[in-house]
Scaffold this motif. Sequence first.
Motif, short mmCIF file in Angstrom:
data_model
loop_
_atom_site.label_atom_id
_atom_site.label_comp_id
_atom_site.label_asym_id
_atom_site.label_seq_id
_atom_site.Cartn_x
_atom_site.Cartn_y
_atom_site.Cartn_z
N SER A 125 0.83 -1.20 0.00
CA SER A 125 0.00 0.00 0.00
C SER A 125 0.86 1.25 0.00
O SER A 125 0.53 2.25 -0.65
N THR A 126 1.97 1.20 0.71
CA THR A 126 2.88 2.34 0.73
C THR A 126 3.47 2.57 -0.65
O THR A 126 3.57 3.72 -1.11
N ARG A 127 3.84 1.51 -1.35
CA ARG A 127 4.35 1.64 -2.71
C ARG A 127 3.30 2.24 -3.65
O ARG A 127 3.62 3.09 -4.48
N HIS A 128 2.05 1.79 -3.50
CA HIS A 128 0.97 2.35 -4.33
C HIS A 128 0.80 3.84 -4.05
O HIS A 128 0.60 4.63 -4.98
N ALA A 129 0.87 4.23 -2.80
CA ALA A 129 0.72 5.64 -2.44
C ALA A 129 1.89 6.46 -3.01
O ALA A 129 1.69 7.57 -3.52
N LEU A 130 3.10 5.92 -2.93
CA LEU A 130 4.26 6.62 -3.50
C LEU A 130 4.14 6.77 -5.01
O LEU A 130 4.47 7.81 -5.57
N ARG A 131 3.67 5.73 -5.67
CA ARG A 131 3.49 5.80 -7.11
C ARG A 131 2.45 6.86 -7.46
O ARG A 131 2.62 7.63 -8.41
N ALA A 132 1.39 6.92 -6.68
CA ALA A 132 0.34 7.92 -6.93
C ALA A 132 0.88 9.34 -6.73
O ALA A 132 0.57 10.24 -7.52
N VAL A 133 1.68 9.54 -5.71
CA VAL A 133 2.28 10.86 -5.48
C VAL A 133 3.22 11.20 -6.64
O VAL A 133 3.23 12.34 -7.13
N GLY A 134 3.98 10.24 -7.10
CA GLY A 134 4.86 10.46 -8.25
C GLY A 134 4.08 10.87 -9.48
O GLY A 134 4.45 11.82 -10.18
N TRP A 135 2.97 10.18 -9.75
CA TRP A 135 2.14 10.54 -10.91
C TRP A 135 1.52 11.91 -10.74
O TRP A 135 1.40 12.67 -11.70
N SER A 136 1.16 12.23 -9.52
CA SER A 136 0.60 13.55 -9.25
C SER A 136 1.61 14.65 -9.59
O SER A 136 1.27 15.66 -10.22
N ILE A 137 2.86 14.44 -9.21
CA ILE A 137 3.91 15.42 -9.52
C ILE A 137 4.15 15.50 -11.02
O ILE A 137 4.29 16.59 -11.58
N VAL A 138 4.17 14.36 -11.69
CA VAL A 138 4.38 14.34 -13.14
C VAL A 138 3.26 15.08 -13.86
O VAL A 138 3.50 15.87 -14.78
N ILE A 139 2.02 14.85 -13.44
CA ILE A 139 0.87 15.52 -14.06
C ILE A 139 0.96 17.03 -13.84
O ILE A 139 0.76 17.82 -14.77
#
Length: 158
Positions: A125-139
């Motif tokens: 779940s932590t990895r999923h949250a980190l990936r989501a934050v990364g995508w948020s920054i990219v967007i």
Amino acid sequence: MLLTVASGLLVVLGLVGVVVAVLPGLVLVLAGVALWAVPRGDAVGWWVLGIAAALLVLGTVAKYLLPSRALREAGVPNRTLLAGGVLGIVGFFVVPVVGLFLGFVLGVYLAELARSKDRGAAWPSTRHALRAVGWSIVIELAAGLLMAATWVAGLVVG
């Protein structure tokens, strides 16, 4: 000329703010574009400002909708993200700049550990949250770069 340089500095500062997450990045980019466009008062300036504002809205909406949908599909609850956000804010003041990221990761991990009572289940779940934050920054960065490109196009045209 001086106004254009100041506008450019605001745009660059906004793009840095997107990545560093200390400054309101897209707002600063829009402020830079507005600083250039409003005094001009012509059609090119207003079109550039309008397009930049629309990109800010689209980027902001996409930055929240797309990653949150991925988190929902992965089964990460909102309260886990809230815990990450709270510890991220605390971490920002304890360890400036880097603490925001570290606090978020620790908050998500601890919330998932408390929810699942299993260290092995908390990390995915932590990895999923980190990936989501990364995508948020990219967007958000993509929206900021498109706003900057719109401003540069306005400089070339007008």
